[in-house]
Scaffold this motif. Structure first.
Motif, short mmCIF file in Angstrom:
data_model
loop_
_atom_site.label_atom_id
_atom_site.label_comp_id
_atom_site.label_asym_id
_atom_site.label_seq_id
_atom_site.Cartn_x
_atom_site.Cartn_y
_atom_site.Cartn_z
N UNK A 125 9.71 -4.66 3.12
CA UNK A 125 8.36 -4.98 3.55
C UNK A 125 7.60 -3.68 3.79
N UNK A 126 6.34 -3.84 4.11
CA UNK A 126 5.48 -2.68 4.34
C UNK A 126 4.25 -2.81 3.47
N UNK A 127 3.20 -2.15 3.87
CA UNK A 127 1.93 -2.34 3.19
C UNK A 127 2.00 -2.04 1.69
N UNK A 128 2.87 -1.13 1.29
CA UNK A 128 2.99 -0.79 -0.13
C UNK A 128 3.56 -1.92 -0.97
N UNK A 129 4.20 -2.88 -0.31
CA UNK A 129 4.78 -4.01 -1.06
C UNK A 129 3.86 -5.23 -1.06
N UNK A 130 2.70 -5.12 -0.42
CA UNK A 130 1.80 -6.27 -0.32
C UNK A 130 1.20 -6.62 -1.68
N UNK A 131 0.92 -7.91 -1.85
CA UNK A 131 0.29 -8.37 -3.09
C UNK A 131 -1.18 -7.98 -3.09
N UNK A 132 -1.81 -8.11 -1.92
CA UNK A 132 -3.20 -7.67 -1.77
C UNK A 132 -3.31 -6.79 -0.53
N UNK A 133 -4.33 -5.98 -0.48
CA UNK A 133 -4.60 -5.06 0.64
C UNK A 133 -3.47 -4.06 0.86
N UNK A 134 -2.89 -3.55 -0.23
CA UNK A 134 -1.92 -2.46 -0.10
C UNK A 134 -2.62 -1.28 0.60
N UNK A 135 -1.92 -0.64 1.50
CA UNK A 135 -2.47 0.53 2.17
C UNK A 135 -3.28 0.22 3.40
#
Ligand SMILES: Cc1cc2nc3c(=O)[nH]c(=O)nc-3n(C[C@H](O)[C@H](O)[C@H](O)COP(=O)(O)OP(=O)(O)OC[C@H]3O[C@@H](n4cnc5c(N)ncnc54)[C@H](O)[C@@H]3O)c2cc1C
Length: 56
Positions: free
Chosen positions: A24-34
Motif C-alpha cells: 500500500x501507499x500513495x504510489x500504489x493508488x489507482x487515482x490521486x497517486x502522490x
C-alpha cells in the motif's frame, strides 16, 4: 517518468501482493497517486485484501 509510463507499463504490478506481503501507499493508488487521497484509498484497498486473504 514521462506521461503514460505507469499506465502503459502496468501499474497493476505495483499493487500485486507478494505472498503474505500486501503493498500500500500513495504510489500504489489507482487515482490521486502522490496525494493523501491516494494514500487513504490504497490503505483501504490493502485492508480489504488482507481481510479477504485471512478469510481464505
Ligand atoms: C511537504 C509535503 C507536503 C504535502 N502536502 C500535501 C497536501 O497538501 N495534500 C495532499 O493530499 N498530499 C500532500 N503531500 C503528500 C502526502 O503527504 C503523501 O502523499 C502521503 O503522506 C503518502 O502517504 P503514504 O502512507 O503513502 O506514505 P508515507 O506518509 O511516506 O508513509 C510511509 C511510512 O513508511 C515508513 N517507512 C519507510 N521505509 C520503511 C521501512 N523500511 N520500515 C518501516 N517503515 C518504513 C516511513 O517512515 C513513513 O512513515 C505532501 C507531501 C509533502 C512531502
Amino acid at each position: 517518468m514521462g506521461p503514460g509510463v505507469l499506465t502503459s507499463l502496468g501499474s497493476d504490478v505495483l499493487r500485486a501482493p507478494v505472498g503474505n506481503i500486501h503493498l500500500v501507499g500513495t504510489g500504489t493508488a489507482v487515482v490521486w497517486k502522490g496525494y493523501m487521497d491516494g494514500a487513504v484509498r490504497s490503505g483501504q484497498r490493502g485492508a480489504e485484501e488482507v481481510i479477504t486473504s485471512l478469510r481464505g
